[in-house]
Design an enzyme around this catalytic site. Structure first.
Site, PDB file in Angstrom:
ATOM      1  N   ALA A 283       2.463  -9.926   5.114  1.00 19.68           N
ATOM      2  CA  ALA A 283       1.017  -9.708   5.051  1.00 19.68           C
ATOM      3  C   ALA A 283       0.374 -10.806   4.228  1.00 19.68           C
ATOM      4  CB  ALA A 283       0.695  -8.347   4.435  1.00 19.68           C
ATOM      5  N   ASP A 284      -0.808 -11.205   4.646  1.00 18.74           N
ATOM      6  CA  ASP A 284      -1.618 -12.110   3.841  1.00 18.74           C
ATOM      7  C   ASP A 284      -2.683 -11.351   3.066  1.00 18.74           C
ATOM      8  OD1 ASP A 284      -1.308 -15.317   4.558  1.00 18.74           O
ATOM      9  OD2 ASP A 284      -0.438 -13.961   6.026  1.00 18.74           O
ATOM     10  N   ARG A 285      -3.018 -10.162   3.543  1.00 22.32           N
ATOM     11  CA  ARG A 285      -3.944  -9.302   2.812  1.00 22.32           C
ATOM     12  C   ARG A 285      -3.815  -7.879   3.342  1.00 22.32           C
ATOM     13  NH1 ARG A 285      -9.216 -10.358   0.059  1.00 22.32           N
ATOM     14  NH2 ARG A 285      -8.819 -12.563   0.529  1.00 22.32           N
ATOM     15  N   ALA A 293      -3.983  -7.850   7.330  1.00 24.85           N
ATOM     16  CA  ALA A 293      -4.128  -9.166   7.956  1.00 24.85           C
ATOM     17  C   ALA A 293      -2.794  -9.893   7.860  1.00 24.85           C
ATOM     18  CB  ALA A 293      -5.217  -9.971   7.256  1.00 24.85           C
TER      19      ALA A 293
END
Length: 415
Positions: A283-285, A293
């Site tokens: 995950a990036d966010r 995201a």
């Protein structure tokens, strides 16, 4: 082969050295790029020579440390025209602006944002450059050490949870897993997030094999009899992090794996020699309700997993969780240049031998190959957002979070 994404020589706090592995040249060429300034950090992050949310935060933080060190030692004459080193307030103000500039390199990854907020607070509370440099050094060392420690915890947490879940369902056979993008050592300080879980699953499998675990030194993570036997990494177009990087790590660790195209997942699920029981993604966010995201293609993978009853896990440290944004609608998705889709960058190969073509320096030759009409319009988002409804669990260093009876995640205990 090297899985060391970031080299940080820190034995002397007043003279640290930083270099990063140029991941655009993998898997055929290993080359490290020195980092001296914030601009260097911005460049390698923006160009995706370094990528992965944890690694981005680390490299960004290290680039600030390097620029601060240069100012402190007066070894970089160019800082003199930008910073007034005799005026701490001026220096602090300009450094604050540089942090904003660095954040613009990859805005979707929350780890970088979180790290820069903490560094901004250090900057605010320090009285001079020497104090800032010292406290920033301590912060960066802690950031790196905790990232590695947390990755190992996440790996074991996710692997144990899956094995115990399968046992409760009465499944005690060999199985395979899916993953997308690259979430391993190359995306972190080491071991990885989602790929870290796969590493832990493989270590568990080896512990249950008497031919491998001859002295009994390897201990299983769970009493379950099931074993991960194979990994199917997706190639992850258009940047091919799965084929260039994840496949590279799996080969390095000798974990049985077969690379598949992004569009072949459903057919692979139906024809796999081992039942595919889970997908692990990074995950990036992750926002407050669990919407996530991650690399473009993650959402469609989650939809496929839901259709086939395959468990879908997001693996990320709590530094990746955005406790302010309520849902995925508030996530800014970065869009990349059209050429990154219309061109493929790779290594020239001797076709018959499948070996790299070498230049006069005996290094593999890189080239860009056009694969689409230059006039065609391109939409190239770097990420998509997977709604929490499609996620079975969020794996962190503090445990695995699942949804309540109403189908909601509660991540408040992490803060």
């Amino acid at each position: 082969m090297s899985l060391e994404a970031i080299r940080f020589a820190r034995s002397d706090p007043t003279n640290v050295q930083v270099s990063v592995l140029d991941q655009l040249l993998l898997p055929y060429l290993t080359k490290y790029l020195p980092i001296y300034t914030i601009s260097d950090g911005y460049a390698v992050i923006k160009s995706m020579q370094v990528r992965g949310a944890p690694a981005i935060a680390i490299v960004g933080s290290l680039s600030i440390l390097m620029e601060s060190q240069m100012m402190l030692s007066n070894s970089f004459d160019q800082t003199q025209w930008f910073y007034d080193l005799l005026d701490w307030e001026d220096t602090r103000s300009k450094l604050t602006g540089r942090l904003d500039y660095l954040l613009s390199s990859r805005p979707t990854a929350v780890n970088l944002s979180n790290a820069l907020k903490e560094i901004a607070q250090i900057l605010k509370e320090t009285n001079d450059l020497k104090q800032f440099n010292s406290e920033l050094y301590n912060y960066v060392c802690k950031l790196i050490d905790e990232d590695l420690s947390n990755n190992i915890k996440m790996g074991d947490n996710g692997a144990k949870f899956l094995l115990e879940s399968l046992s409760k369902e009465g499944f005690n056979e060999e199985f395979a897993v899916l993953t997308i993008c690259n979430t391993g050592s190359l995306a972190t300080s080491g071991y990885g997030t989602a790929l870290g879980v796969i590493r832990s699953l493989w270590n568990d499998s080896k512990s249950k094999d008497p031919k491998v675990n001859t002295d009994g030194s390897l201990k299983p993570l769970a009493s379950a009899d099931s074993k991960m036997k194979h990994v199917f990494p997706l190639e992850t177009r258009p940047y091919n992090q799965g084929s260039r990087l994840t496949a590279y790590e799996l080969v390095h660790d000798e974990i049985p794996a077969t690379l598949i195209t992004d569009s072949s997942v459903t057919y692979r699920i139906k024809t796999s020699p081992y039942p595919i029981k889970a997908a692990f993604v990074g995950a990036d966010r992750i926002v407050r309700n669990g919407d996530t995201a991650n690399k473009i293609g993650t959402f469609q993978l989650a939809i496929i997993c839901k259709q086939f009853g395959i468990k879908f896990f997001v693996v990320a440290p709590k530094t990746t969780i955005d406790n302010v944004t309520p849902n995925g609608d508030g996530i800014v998705v970065e869009e990349r240049k059209p050429n990154e889709m219309k061109l493929v960058t790779g290594t020239l190969m001797n076709y018959d031998e499948e070996t790299p073509a070498l230049n006069v320096s005996n290094e593999p030759v890189s080239a860009k190959i056009g694969i689409a009409p230059s006039q065609i319009n391109v939409w190239n988002p770097a990420f998509d957002i997977t709604p929490h409804e499609f996620i079975d669990g969020i794996v962190t260093e503090e445990g695995v979070f699942t949804k309540d009876e109403s189908g909601k995640f509660d991540l408040t205990s992490l803060f």
